[in-house]
Design an enzyme around this catalytic site. Structure first.
Site, PDB file in Angstrom:
ATOM      1  N   GLY A 242      56.278  63.698  25.973  1.00 52.97           N
ATOM      2  CA  GLY A 242      55.824  64.611  25.427  1.00 52.97           C
ATOM      3  C   GLY A 242      54.429  64.557  24.830  1.00 52.97           C
ATOM      4  O   GLY A 242      54.011  63.331  24.630  1.00 52.97           O
ATOM      5  N   HIS A 243      53.890  65.816  24.200  1.00 55.69           N
ATOM      6  CA  HIS A 243      52.662  65.562  23.862  1.00 55.69           C
ATOM      7  C   HIS A 243      52.720  64.766  22.490  1.00 55.69           C
ATOM      8  O   HIS A 243      53.590  64.703  21.631  1.00 55.69           O
ATOM      9  CB  HIS A 243      52.233  67.083  23.321  1.00 55.69           C
ATOM     10  CG  HIS A 243      52.905  67.812  22.692  1.00 55.69           C
ATOM     11  ND1 HIS A 243      52.597  69.146  22.490  1.00 55.69           N
ATOM     12  CD2 HIS A 243      54.110  67.585  22.038  1.00 55.69           C
ATOM     13  CE1 HIS A 243      53.505  69.709  21.884  1.00 55.69           C
ATOM     14  NE2 HIS A 243      54.545  68.784  21.458  1.00 55.69           N
TER      15      HIS A 243
END
Length: 333
Positions: A242-243
């Site tokens: 994820g970011h």
């Protein structure tokens, strides 16, 4: 067909030969499938029992093995059979796909892109504006590299991979088919008038040197700044990162595992298959998350956690044992 004498193989492994064989070795193979011209390996004593029924004429084995090879069969004893076998596999590896020409005429390469010496670009690739490709990069067909990306020397990118704008890939990396570097992070917020509002993801992805990304795995760009994978990280197939997550050096993530946004992994962290890590969680250096586990809080360095929610491994095993007894006792009533 390649073939080697057992002595030629041992010259590379620098092990200790136990027994003899006059067979030429034609290939490596797993114990139960090997024929009498093939070499296998025994990396754990629990697999010794399969040697008697194997047809392999040779095996690379750990130096604590307690069985003998037998007639016209041979062991190469080494400290680590798994590592030694990687050398044998490399010895027999077939050549990688060939490039008839270094840059295929159907590749679309922006005039502002920089291409290093020895770099090869396959059919149907797109190389965008201001992309910088280092020396001896290999890009197989149908790869997309968008604006202002950089790719370090000796990196290999397999078909279908996508590297989105402003992302940076280090040297000696491998990106397997259909991996995606720099897709938008998953960011939405509810709004009474507009429903789910998309949060712009304006950061990028930075991969260190020697990173390997498996097929169909995704590393999302940061909402701010960068999603970072340190040198030597190895990511299996079908993994989600994820970011704004930060992975230290030499982390391993097995297939179907995932980390949500803003997760921090220390150096040498191991994430088992199908494990999931909650957002804004920190996992310390050298920690291990067992397969299928769900991590909802920070994990100290060096700990092994299991279960859902994940707890220290010893506690998880005790819990499972108690549940097993409860079920057994209930069935016996």
């Amino acid at each position: 067909m390649k073939s080697f004498s057992i002595q030629e193989i041992n010259d590379i492994l620098q092990g200790v030969l136990i027994g003899t064989t006059n067979q030429k070795i034609t290939a490596p193979e797993q114990l139960e499938m090997a024929n009498d011209t093939e070499i296998s390996f025994i990396g754990n004593k629990k697999y010794e029992k399969f040697w008697a029924t194997s047809k392999a004429c040779a095996a690379v084995v750990n130096d604590d093995i307690s069985i003998e090879p037998g007639e016209n069969r041979v062991f190469i004893k080494v400290k680590n059979a798994d590592l030694a076998m990687s050398q044998v596999l490399a010895l027999f590896a077939p050549p990688t796909p060939l490039f008839a020409i270094d840059i295929h005429p159907t590749a679309t390469i922006d005039t502002t892109a920089s291409i290093g010496n020895g770099t090869r670009i396959g059919a149907g690739c797109y190389i965008g504006p201001k992309v910088q490709l280092g020396e001896n990069v290999t890009i197989y067909p149908n790869v997309t590299i968008l604006d202002e990306c950089t790719i370090g020397k000796n990196t290999v990118i397999w078909p279908g991979a996508v590297i989105r704008e402003r992302c940076h890939v280090g040297s000696d990396c491998i990106l397997h088919p259909n991996s995606t570097i720099g897709a938008d992070g998953f960011g939405f917020r509810p709004d009474p008038q507009r429903g789910l509002v998309k949060i712009p993801q304006i950061g990028n992805v930075i991969l260190g040197n020697g990173v390997e990304i498996g097929a169909n795995s995704c590393v999302d760009r940061g909402k701010f700044s960068s999603t970072v994978l340190g040198d030597g990280c190895k990511i299996d197939n079908l993994v989600q990162i994820g970011h704004n997550s930060k992975l230290g050096k030499f982390c391993i993530m097995a297939g179907h595992s995932g980390v949500a946004g803003s997760v921090t992994l220390g150096n040498g962290v191991i994430i088992g298959g199908s494990a999931s890590i909650k957002d804004h969680t920190t996992i310390g250096d050298g920690a291990t998350v067992g397969a299928g586990s769900g991590v909802t809080g920070d994990v100290p360095a060096g700990k092994v956690v299991l279960g859902y929610p994940a707890v220290e491994a010893r506690d998880a095993l005790k819990q499972w044992a108690i549940l097993k007894r409860l079920v057994r006792d209930s069935n016996n009533k």
